[in-house]
Design an enzyme around this catalytic site. Structure first.
Site, PDB file in Angstrom:
ATOM      1  N   GLY A  15     -29.140  -7.204  -5.557  1.00  0.00           N
ATOM      2  CA  GLY A  15     -30.405  -7.300  -5.693  1.00  0.00           C
ATOM      3  C   GLY A  15     -30.512  -8.426  -4.552  1.00  0.00           C
ATOM      4  O   GLY A  15     -31.172  -9.560  -4.984  1.00  0.00           O
ATOM      5  N   SER A  16     -30.428  -7.709  -3.255  1.00  0.00           N
ATOM      6  CA  SER A  16     -30.528  -8.698  -1.555  1.00  0.00           C
ATOM      7  C   SER A  16     -31.874  -8.059  -1.644  1.00  0.00           C
ATOM      8  O   SER A  16     -32.469  -8.576  -1.079  1.00  0.00           O
ATOM      9  CB  SER A  16     -29.408  -8.466  -1.069  1.00  0.00           C
ATOM     10  N   ASN A  17     -32.289  -6.412  -1.852  1.00  0.00           N
ATOM     11  CA  ASN A  17     -33.382  -6.402  -1.049  1.00  0.00           C
ATOM     12  C   ASN A  17     -35.161  -6.870  -2.721  1.00  0.00           C
ATOM     13  O   ASN A  17     -36.104  -7.335  -2.066  1.00  0.00           O
ATOM     14  CB  ASN A  17     -33.549  -4.735  -1.235  1.00  0.00           C
ATOM     15  N   LEU A  94     -32.476   9.073 -10.763  1.00  0.00           N
ATOM     16  CA  LEU A  94     -34.177  10.310 -10.635  1.00  0.00           C
ATOM     17  C   LEU A  94     -35.220   9.306 -12.100  1.00  0.00           C
ATOM     18  O   LEU A  94     -34.449   8.981 -12.608  1.00  0.00           O
ATOM     19  CB  LEU A  94     -33.947  10.942 -10.831  1.00  0.00           C
ATOM     20  N   ASN A 109     -39.130   2.975  -2.906  1.00  0.00           N
ATOM     21  CA  ASN A 109     -37.165   3.339  -3.142  1.00  0.00           C
ATOM     22  C   ASN A 109     -37.002   2.961  -1.390  1.00  0.00           C
ATOM     23  O   ASN A 109     -38.259   3.316  -0.650  1.00  0.00           O
ATOM     24  CB  ASN A 109     -36.855   4.621  -2.949  1.00  0.00           C
ATOM     25  N   HIS A 111     -33.548   3.619   0.993  1.00  0.00           N
ATOM     26  CA  HIS A 111     -32.719   4.160   1.106  1.00  0.00           C
ATOM     27  C   HIS A 111     -31.989   4.054   2.523  1.00  0.00           C
ATOM     28  O   HIS A 111     -32.646   3.378   3.761  1.00  0.00           O
ATOM     29  CB  HIS A 111     -33.089   5.648   1.376  1.00  0.00           C
ATOM     30  N   ASP A 152     -35.486  11.466  -2.809  1.00  0.00           N
ATOM     31  CA  ASP A 152     -35.119  11.070  -1.172  1.00  0.00           C
ATOM     32  C   ASP A 152     -36.360  11.893  -0.938  1.00  0.00           C
ATOM     33  O   ASP A 152     -35.643  11.505   1.000  1.00  0.00           O
ATOM     34  CB  ASP A 152     -33.610  10.958  -0.676  1.00  0.00           C
ATOM     35  N   GLU A 181     -33.046  -3.317   6.123  1.00  0.00           N
ATOM     36  CA  GLU A 181     -33.358  -3.011   4.998  1.00  0.00           C
ATOM     37  C   GLU A 181     -34.543  -4.196   4.495  1.00  0.00           C
ATOM     38  O   GLU A 181     -35.416  -3.993   3.815  1.00  0.00           O
ATOM     39  CB  GLU A 181     -32.088  -3.050   3.878  1.00  0.00           C
TER      40      GLU A 181
HETATM   41  C1  GAR Z   1     -29.264  -1.120  -0.371  1.00  0.00           C
HETATM   42  O1  GAR Z   1     -28.133  -0.329   0.329  1.00  0.00           O
HETATM   43  C2  GAR Z   1     -30.380   0.035  -0.909  1.00  0.00           C
HETATM   44  O2  GAR Z   1     -30.520   1.036   0.481  1.00  0.00           O
HETATM   45  C3  GAR Z   1     -29.307   1.427  -1.767  1.00  0.00           C
HETATM   46  O3  GAR Z   1     -28.845   0.653  -2.002  1.00  0.00           O
HETATM   47  C4  GAR Z   1     -28.742  -0.837  -1.804  1.00  0.00           C
HETATM   48  C5  GAR Z   1     -28.957  -1.871  -3.269  1.00  0.00           C
HETATM   49  O4  GAR Z   1     -28.682  -3.467  -1.996  1.00  0.00           O
HETATM   50  N1  GAR Z   1     -29.878   2.136  -2.128  1.00  0.00           N
HETATM   51  C6  GAR Z   1     -29.344   3.621  -2.307  1.00  0.00           C
HETATM   52  O5  GAR Z   1     -28.661   4.050  -1.863  1.00  0.00           O
HETATM   53  C7  GAR Z   1     -30.447   4.403  -3.015  1.00  0.00           C
HETATM   54  N2  GAR Z   1     -29.991   5.507  -2.670  1.00  0.00           N
HETATM   55  P1  GAR Z   1     -29.189  -4.012  -3.512  1.00  0.00           P
HETATM   56  O6  GAR Z   1     -29.202  -4.472  -4.376  1.00  0.00           O
HETATM   57  O7  GAR Z   1     -28.577  -5.408  -2.204  1.00  0.00           O
HETATM   58  O8  GAR Z   1     -30.914  -4.280  -2.900  1.00  0.00           O
END
Ligand code: GAR
Length: 211
Positions: A15-17, A94, A109, A111, A152, A181
């Site tokens: 959940g950091s994003n 998906l 999204n 990536h 993607d 990110e």
């Molecule tokens: C992030 O690094 C995001 O880019 C990746 O999952 C992580 C989620 O981190 N997503 C993918 O790889 C999608 N194909 P978060 O939960 O800390 O945001």
């Protein structure tokens, strides 16, 4: 009017994003509000974090549901919350086509690589960064893109680069990319909220600020 944002996360998302988007809205950097976080499992760390941030959460699990039923439940939740923009953040499935179609041009999204490299089904987290290292790339980065019906492949909104260092492991590379990110996702959502993104075929044109 501030835009109403929903964030979709999977079972293992940190959940950091999501948090970066919530925080940017609360700082006033994004003219918007995260009104709903939808997770596939109630134990997801991201959902816990959302609750701690006092954001409304829902669990909609695709398990034991047909694709159509899962899509209908997602659509119902998004419509009920009057969502303008859906942000996938660590959502590893998906997104059902019915949701993509209903929210065309309104689903993003993130990536952790420079798409169209190192994307596609099964490419997430450690696997992405391992593949970057194995390929001998000297740069990596992240991509925020609009979501279409495949993994993607949708139009790219923002990309940011980082160097790949000689001593990198997938963990050190992932950490360097993650910092970018958070900034890239906030930038993309901010541009959307300002009405400055126009999709033209495969390209996303960034319009100048409105005066
Ligand atoms: C992030 O690094 C995001 O880019 C990746 O999952 C992580 C989620 O981190 N997503 C993918 O790889 C999608 N194909 P978060 O939960 O800390 O945001």
């Amino acid at each position: 009017m501030p835009i109403r944002i929903a964030v979709l996360v999977s079972g293992h998302s940190r959940g950091s994003n999501m948090q970066a988007i919530i925080d940017a809205c609360r700082r006033g950097e994004i003219d918007g509000q995260v009104v709903l976080v939808i997770g596939t499992r109630s134990e997801a760390p991201a959902l816990q974090r959302a609750r701690e941030s006092r954001v409304h959460t829902r669990v909609i699990s695709p398990r034991n549901l047909s694709e159509e039923e899962y899509a209908q439940r997602l659509l119902h939740a998004l419509e009920e919350a009057k969502v303008d923009l859906v942000c996938l953040a660590g959502y590893m499935r998906l997104l059902p086509a019915a949701v993509v179609q209903a929210y065309a041009g309104r689903v993003m999204n993130i990536h952790p690589a420079l798409l169209p490299l190192f994307g596609g089904k099964g490419m997430y987290g450690e696997r992405v960064h391992q593949a970057v290292l194995e390929t001998g790339m000297k740069v990596s980065g992240c991509t925020v893109h609009f979501v279409d019906e495949q993994y993607d492949t949708g139009p790219i909104i923002v990309q940011r680069c980082v160097p790949v260092e000689e001593e990198d492991t997938w963990e050190t590379l992932a950490a360097r990319v993650l910092v970018q990110e958070h900034q890239a996702y906030v930038q993309a959502v901010k541009l959307f909220a300002e009405g400055r993104l126009r999709i033209e075929g495969r390209r996303v044109r960034i319009l100048p600020p409105k005066s």
